[in-house]
Design an enzyme around this catalytic site. Structure first.
Site, PDB file in Angstrom:
ATOM      1  N   ARG A  77      -7.204   5.465  -6.133  1.00 32.06           N
ATOM      2  CA  ARG A  77      -6.885   6.860  -6.419  1.00 32.06           C
ATOM      3  C   ARG A  77      -7.173   7.199  -7.882  1.00 32.06           C
ATOM      4  NH1 ARG A  77      -0.826   7.348  -4.451  1.00 32.06           N
ATOM      5  NH2 ARG A  77      -1.170   9.554  -4.977  1.00 32.06           N
ATOM      6  N   ILE A  87       0.862  -1.170   0.000  1.00 35.50           N
ATOM      7  CA  ILE A  87       0.000   0.000   0.000  1.00 35.50           C
ATOM      8  C   ILE A  87       0.903   1.226   0.000  1.00 35.50           C
ATOM      9  CG2 ILE A  87      -2.019  -1.084   1.066  1.00 35.50           C
ATOM     10  CD1 ILE A  87      -1.187  -0.048   3.736  1.00 35.50           C
ATOM     11  N   ASP A  88       0.393   2.339  -0.484  1.00 34.46           N
ATOM     12  CA  ASP A  88       1.202   3.542  -0.636  1.00 34.46           C
ATOM     13  C   ASP A  88       1.706   4.073   0.707  1.00 34.46           C
ATOM     14  OD1 ASP A  88       0.693   3.479  -3.359  1.00 34.46           O
ATOM     15  OD2 ASP A  88      -1.031   4.822  -3.214  1.00 34.46           O
ATOM     16  N   MET A  89       2.742   4.876   0.647  1.00 31.66           N
ATOM     17  CA  MET A  89       3.335   5.453   1.851  1.00 31.66           C
ATOM     18  C   MET A  89       2.292   6.219   2.667  1.00 31.66           C
ATOM     19  SD  MET A  89       6.549   8.127   2.175  1.00 31.66           S
ATOM     20  CE  MET A  89       5.691   9.477   1.357  1.00 31.66           C
ATOM     21  N   THR A 132      -0.973   5.793   2.579  1.00 30.12           N
ATOM     22  CA  THR A 132      -2.157   4.992   2.881  1.00 30.12           C
ATOM     23  C   THR A 132      -1.919   4.235   4.179  1.00 30.12           C
ATOM     24  OG1 THR A 132      -2.674   4.719   0.530  1.00 30.12           O
ATOM     25  CG2 THR A 132      -3.673   3.150   2.050  1.00 30.12           C
TER      26      THR A 132
END
Length: 309
Positions: free
Chosen positions: A237, A136-138, A140
């Site tokens: 997103r 998962i993104d930084m 998130t």
């Protein structure tokens, strides 16, 4: 690993342009660095970037395998939602990168996991991403599944491939979504002109499906729940932005200026994670509670507080 070419039709083209076209996995800057380091050889002699090819030139490109840096365990706090001898599920905080990468050599979730688990992490994804099945993104937050052995990794990777893992996210998006629920079915791939982004307009997009449901409306913003049927990079997103409702705080796919004071990154939380346990074959589901910043944001939105920039 060396690459070899013989010039047959591209007479007169610059060597750097030729190689950028014929080695699509390498960036133009990487190609130019190879030339500067005398690792591009034409007719047994190194050449400069402005060398123009002649018919039947023999080109050799020496591509050295990058050295993988040593990843060290770090005693960093972990919020563990579930753990047994096969898997560990952690609640990742905002601003934490999942695994080491350029610009983030340490302080990552992998560094913390190596300290906590020792050598009990699967090796399928190599030394840079031990145990990591999905990312998962930084910016998130929320539940992230990690495997302690290769058996668990292989079985869970298969579940991901079959889209049988339950992944439900909470998000706040711009605008007032009129429908109570809906589905975005649009392939996602690398943006055709901006390499930082993903896009539904990519030439070679992969199937991507996101189901969303409205939880609460706040006029200018909407609180939603998203269930992933697939798991592409930046999927929620990109999909929400594609229908005119980018995530609040997402400067990449939404407005460059965030309307909420102090908000860092997109408002996205991986709340529910469910899967068939790789050993017991029983369904296991965990819930990652909303982080404090998200709870505070919802309270301010519901009270219509004066907290906008």
């Amino acid at each position: 690993m060396n690459e070899y070419f013989t010039v047959e039709t591209e007479e007169g083209i610059r060597i750097d342009k030729y190689l950028a076209l014929n080695l699509p996995d390498l960036s133009r800057s990487h190609v130019q660095k190879l030339i500067r380091d005398d690792l591009v050889i034409v007719n047994k002699k190194p050449v400069k970037a402005n060398y123009r090819l002649s018919l039947y030139d023999q080109i050799e490109v020496v591509i050295q395998e990058p050295e993988e840096p040593e990843i060290l365990p770090e005693n960093l706090p972990l919020d563990i939602l579930y753990e047994d001898s096969d898997v560990i599920i952690v609640n990742k905080p905002k601003q934490m990168v999942v695994h080491p990468a350029p610009g983030h050599p340490s302080g990552t979730l992998v560094n913390a996991l190596m300290y906590h688990c020792g050598k009990e992490l699967s090796g399928i994804n190599g030394v840079m991403r031990p145990g990591i099945v999905h990312r998962i993104d930084m910016d998130t937050t929320g539940s992230l599944l990690v495997c302690k052995n290769d058996m668990a990794h292989q079985k869970l990777a298969e579940q991901l491939k079959e889209h049988s893992i339950t992944r439900i996210y909470k998000a706040v998006v711009h605008g007032n979504i009129k429908e109570d629920e809906g589905t975005v079915n649009a392939p996602i791939g690398r943006h055709p002109t901006d390499r930082r982004k993903m896009s539904i307009h990519a030439k070679q997009g992969r199937s991507a499906i996101t189901h969303f449901q409205v939880l609460e409306r706040f006029g200018e913003f909407t609180y939603i729940q998203c269930r992933l049927e697939t798991g592409r990079t930046h999927q929620i997103r990109v999909h929400m932005a594609s229908i005119g409702h980018p995530l609040l705080g997402d400067a990449v796919y939404g407005p460059a200026r965030c309307p909420v004071k102090g908000l860092q990154g997109q408002t996205l939380h991986a709340g529910t994670l469910g899967f068939m346990h790789p050993r017991t074959e029983e369904y296991l589901e965990v819930q990652a509670p909303l982080p404090d910043y998200f709870v505070d944001l919802l309270q301010k939105l519901s009270c219509k507080s004066s907290f906008f920039n």
